[in-house]
Design a protein around this motif. Structure first.
Motif, short mmCIF file in Angstrom:
data_model
loop_
_atom_site.label_atom_id
_atom_site.label_comp_id
_atom_site.label_asym_id
_atom_site.label_seq_id
_atom_site.Cartn_x
_atom_site.Cartn_y
_atom_site.Cartn_z
N GLU A 159 87.45 67.53 108.26
CA GLU A 159 87.39 66.96 106.91
C GLU A 159 87.49 65.44 106.93
OE1 GLU A 159 90.39 68.79 104.55
OE2 GLU A 159 89.41 70.76 104.52
N LYS A 160 88.10 64.91 108.02
CA LYS A 160 88.32 63.47 108.11
C LYS A 160 87.84 62.96 109.47
CE LYS A 160 92.49 63.41 105.20
NZ LYS A 160 93.92 62.98 105.16
N TYR A 161 87.15 61.82 109.44
CA TYR A 161 86.65 61.20 110.67
C TYR A 161 86.97 59.71 110.69
CZ TYR A 161 83.75 65.41 111.23
OH TYR A 161 83.31 66.69 111.36
N LEU A 162 87.09 59.19 111.91
CA LEU A 162 87.15 57.74 112.12
C LEU A 162 86.05 57.37 113.08
CD1 LEU A 162 88.43 54.90 112.08
CD2 LEU A 162 90.00 55.69 113.90
N PHE A 163 85.15 56.47 112.64
CA PHE A 163 84.10 55.94 113.50
C PHE A 163 84.50 54.52 113.90
CE2 PHE A 163 80.79 58.53 110.86
CZ PHE A 163 81.22 59.71 111.45
N VAL A 164 84.54 54.24 115.20
CA VAL A 164 84.91 52.91 115.70
C VAL A 164 83.83 52.45 116.67
CG1 VAL A 164 86.71 51.50 116.76
CG2 VAL A 164 87.34 53.62 115.59
N SER A 165 83.34 51.22 116.46
CA SER A 165 82.26 50.73 117.31
C SER A 165 82.40 49.24 117.55
CB SER A 165 80.90 51.03 116.68
OG SER A 165 80.79 50.43 115.40
N ALA A 166 81.67 48.77 118.56
CA ALA A 166 81.57 47.34 118.85
C ALA A 166 80.18 47.06 119.37
CB ALA A 166 82.62 46.91 119.87
N GLY A 167 79.63 45.89 119.02
CA GLY A 167 78.31 45.51 119.50
C GLY A 167 77.26 46.54 119.14
N SER A 168 76.37 46.84 120.10
CA SER A 168 75.31 47.81 119.85
C SER A 168 75.83 49.24 119.82
CB SER A 168 74.21 47.69 120.91
OG SER A 168 74.75 47.85 122.21
N GLY A 169 77.13 49.42 120.08
CA GLY A 169 77.74 50.74 119.93
C GLY A 169 77.73 51.23 118.50
N ILE A 170 77.36 50.37 117.58
CA ILE A 170 77.28 50.77 116.17
C ILE A 170 76.13 51.74 115.93
CG2 ILE A 170 75.71 48.93 115.38
CD1 ILE A 170 77.49 48.67 112.88
N THR A 171 75.13 51.78 116.80
CA THR A 171 73.90 52.52 116.48
C THR A 171 74.12 54.03 116.29
OG1 THR A 171 73.31 52.54 118.84
CG2 THR A 171 72.37 50.79 117.47
#
Length: 357
Positions: free
Chosen positions: A127-139
């Motif tokens: 039901e709950k998520y955390l998306f964490v990215s940096a640089g091109s890791g956002i894709t």
């Protein structure tokens, strides 16, 4: 097995000063001709490409008469059929990324295989998520967020992205608009290299993503499935912050594809973990965020490997002792992991490790 597909470029847009988004349609025919405006195959042969948000493609381009393959995450969501996009950051010395930036134009065709990868929230229902990215890791996480918002899903999503400064945040306007329109989406940015006087109106986080920032954004960190994508050292630091804040390793899912050697600074780090190869009487020090295979290659230790992304299984070995985190793409079975086997190309040590090799 991944299918081979032919892709024709239909548009290119600048995402940041060093990132471009290339949009393709899936076409039939042979991609052997790559001259702009003269694609091989039937231009009216449109095909639907089925993939899960967060998956990637292995793309092949011809450079100086030789085919070169690289993996790129799909940044568009499957909720928008009729095409797919990749968002590529220009990297100093990047053979394929620079070629794409300098040569890929509307009408050109390339070949790819996929979809590949297990980095998708659809495989981890919650039901709950955390998306964490940096640089091109956002894709890949951008593909997942777009899929959630396009479908008007009520899933609780927290999205945190790290960039050097405000101008380097990809898709910033779109992300802020999505957060405004969808109350179930929480958005936060970290700018790591902004001087104190830069962007005086900036109210976001200045500095690296750390435990305090994550807990401000998500007081309920331990209740969320986490999807983490970015450079190795970044993932290692964020993983440590998450675990110290109460997240379970089993709920932290990471994407790391593509083989690269650690830099001299990384290989000389005094915070590395020692990995011993029992049959060779050799030891290597693996810095945070670096795979065992990459550290071994840097140290001159030759190990078996083919794909470099945890898909083929050719670097599978038995781990005698120690703990690793492993982000593979299906090249090893759960039964084998239970028996202590690992894939060197995608295993990062968490403690001193001994390998039967």
């Amino acid at each position: 097995m991944a299918d081979n597909i032919f892709l024709q470029c239909v548009s290119r847009t600048d995402t940041t000063r060093d990132m471009a988004t290339f949009t393709f349609r899936v076409a039939g025919g042979s991609p052997s001709r790559s001259a702009a405006g003269d694609p091989a195959g039937d231009p009216d042969d449109h095909r639907t490409f089925v993939f899960a948000p967060g998956q990637f493609l292995a793309m092949t381009v011809e450079i100086d008469g030789r085919p070169v393959q690289r993996c790129y995450s799909i940044s568009s969501p499957p909720t928008r059929p009729g095409g797919l996009s990749i968002s590529v950051k220009r990297v100093a010395g990047g053979h394929v990324s620079n070629w794409l930036h300098d040569n890929m134009v509307e009408g050109m065709m390339i070949t790819a295989s996929g979809p590949l990868g297990r980095f998708t929230y659809t495989a981890r229902p919650a039901e709950k998520y955390l998306f964490v990215s940096a640089g091109s890791g956002i894709t890949p996480v951008m593909s997942m967020l777009r899929s959630v918002t396009d479908s008007e899903s009520p899933l609780d999503i927290a999205f945190v992205h790290s960039a050097r400064n405000v101008d380097d945040i990809p898709f910033r306007d779109e992300l802020e608009e999505l957060a405004r329109r969808h109350p179930n989406v929480t958005l936060a940015f970290a700018a790591t290299r902004m001087a104190a006087g830069d962007f005086p109106d900036w109210t976001g986080h200045r500095g690296r993503i750390d435990r305090a920032m994550l807990e401000r954004v998500c007081p309920d960190l331990g209740d969320r499935e986490v999807f983490l994508c970015g450079p190795g050292r970044f993932r290692s630091e964020v993983r440590g912050a998450l675990v110290s804040a109460g997240s379970a390793l089993a709920r932290i899912h990471e994407e790391s594809f593509g083989f690269s050697l650690p830099t001299d600074d990384e290989s000389e780090s005094d915070t590395g973990v020692v990995v011993a190869f029992s049959r060779r009487a050799r030891r290597v020090t693996v810095s945070p965020g670096t795979t065992i295979l990459a550290a071994a290659a840097k140290a001159g230790v030759t190990l078996p490997s083919t794909c470099g992304v945890g898909l083929c299984g050719s670097c599978k070995v038995r781990k005698v002792s120690g703990d690793v985190v492993m982000n593979h793409q299906g090249g090893i079975r759960p039964r084998e992991i239970a028996q202590g086997k690992i894939l060197l190309c995608c295993a990062e040590p968490l403690s001193p490790v001994v390998i039967d090799f």
